[in-house]
Design an enzyme around this catalytic site. Structure first.
Site, PDB file in Angstrom:
ATOM      1  N   SER A  25     -29.618 -18.096   0.517  1.00 53.47           N
ATOM      2  CA  SER A  25     -29.023 -19.053   1.452  1.00 53.47           C
ATOM      3  C   SER A  25     -27.937 -18.467   2.346  1.00 53.47           C
ATOM      4  O   SER A  25     -27.441 -19.158   3.235  1.00 53.47           O
ATOM      5  CB  SER A  25     -28.477 -20.268   0.688  1.00 53.47           C
ATOM      6  OG  SER A  25     -29.528 -21.160   0.369  1.00 53.47           O
ATOM      7  N   LYS A  28     -28.416 -18.862   6.042  1.00 55.27           N
ATOM      8  CA  LYS A  28     -27.955 -20.011   6.825  1.00 55.27           C
ATOM      9  C   LYS A  28     -26.747 -19.679   7.699  1.00 55.27           C
ATOM     10  O   LYS A  28     -26.445 -20.406   8.645  1.00 55.27           O
ATOM     11  CB  LYS A  28     -27.657 -21.186   5.890  1.00 55.27           C
ATOM     12  CG  LYS A  28     -28.903 -21.708   5.156  1.00 55.27           C
ATOM     13  CD  LYS A  28     -28.562 -22.865   4.254  1.00 55.27           C
ATOM     14  CE  LYS A  28     -29.822 -23.478   3.643  1.00 55.27           C
ATOM     15  NZ  LYS A  28     -30.135 -22.930   2.327  1.00 55.27           N
ATOM     16  N   SER A  84     -25.889 -26.695   1.499  1.00 54.48           N
ATOM     17  CA  SER A  84     -27.003 -25.748   1.546  1.00 54.48           C
ATOM     18  C   SER A  84     -28.348 -26.444   1.744  1.00 54.48           C
ATOM     19  O   SER A  84     -29.372 -26.049   1.181  1.00 54.48           O
ATOM     20  CB  SER A  84     -27.043 -24.884   0.278  1.00 54.48           C
ATOM     21  OG  SER A  84     -27.663 -23.641   0.542  1.00 54.48           O
TER      22      SER A  84
END
Length: 203
Positions: A25, A28, A84
């Protein structure tokens, strides 16, 4: 590992800074960069139904944003960076990419090259596992340092709780930061910490 004192730009500690790793993640962060640089943050994006297909049957982080739901880019960034939310990342990618996730991913890769992150390659905007999606600690330092200089970015990653609704489908929609070291109730709480993003993949 690559640790830098940004006040002096001094490398404090490094171990295998150019080792190839999967960003999970942390991806991102780059998705946020592309959104911030290519959008009016108050413009709205609506979640298309096709983006949920790859999430069926797997447990992924989300903010319960539904197909057909409309949010501002800014609120999608809060959902993506605080909680997230994988669907938020794809809604952003679809919107900025003009309906094409691939177009958005190409923008991510072009930005990585621009920043000198030459050992990084993206294939999706959220970070779910793909062998062709990889980076290094040094490259993530370059990407994250750049993101920290963008207007609003540090607000997104240091906010603990945010109401991002109501929306056209919900009376209220609230997201919470997932970084335990920023939660005063957590045994891992560390008061000086300010963001930025966690990332995990199932072994």
């Amino acid at each position: 590992i690559y640790m830098v004192n940004l006040d002096t730009n001094t490398v404090v500690y490094e171990k295998s800074p150019n080792e190839k790793m999967y960003p999970a993640s942390l991806t991102k962060i780059m998705t946020a960069i592309i959104a911030i640089e290519n959008c009016d943050l108050q413009e709205e994006a609506t979640a298309p139904s096709y983006i949920y297909d790859e999430f069926v049957g797997i447990n992924v982080s989300h903010a319960n944003i539904q197909a057909g739901e409309t949010l501002t880019i800014e609120n999608l960034l809060y959902a993506m960076l605080m909680q997230s939310a994988n669907e938020a990342a794809k809604i952003i990618a679809d919107h900025v990419g003009g309906g094409s996730i691939d177009t958005f991913v190409e923008m991510m890769n072009n930005k990585a090259k621009e920043l000198g992150a030459n050992n990084t390659h993206f294939v999706n905007p959220h970070g779910l596992f793909d062998e062709q999606q990889y980076t290094t600690p040094y490259d993530m330092y370059l990407i994250t340092k750049y993101a920290m200089g963008l207007d609003g970015f540090m607000d997104y990653v240091t906010t603990l709780t945010k109401e991002i609704g109501p929306t056209n489908l919900k009376h209220s929609l609230v997201v919470s930061n997932r970084i335990s070291m920023m939660q005063s109730s957590s045994p891992y709480y560390y008061e000086p910490l300010r963001g930025i993003k966690t990332g995990t993949l199932v072994e």
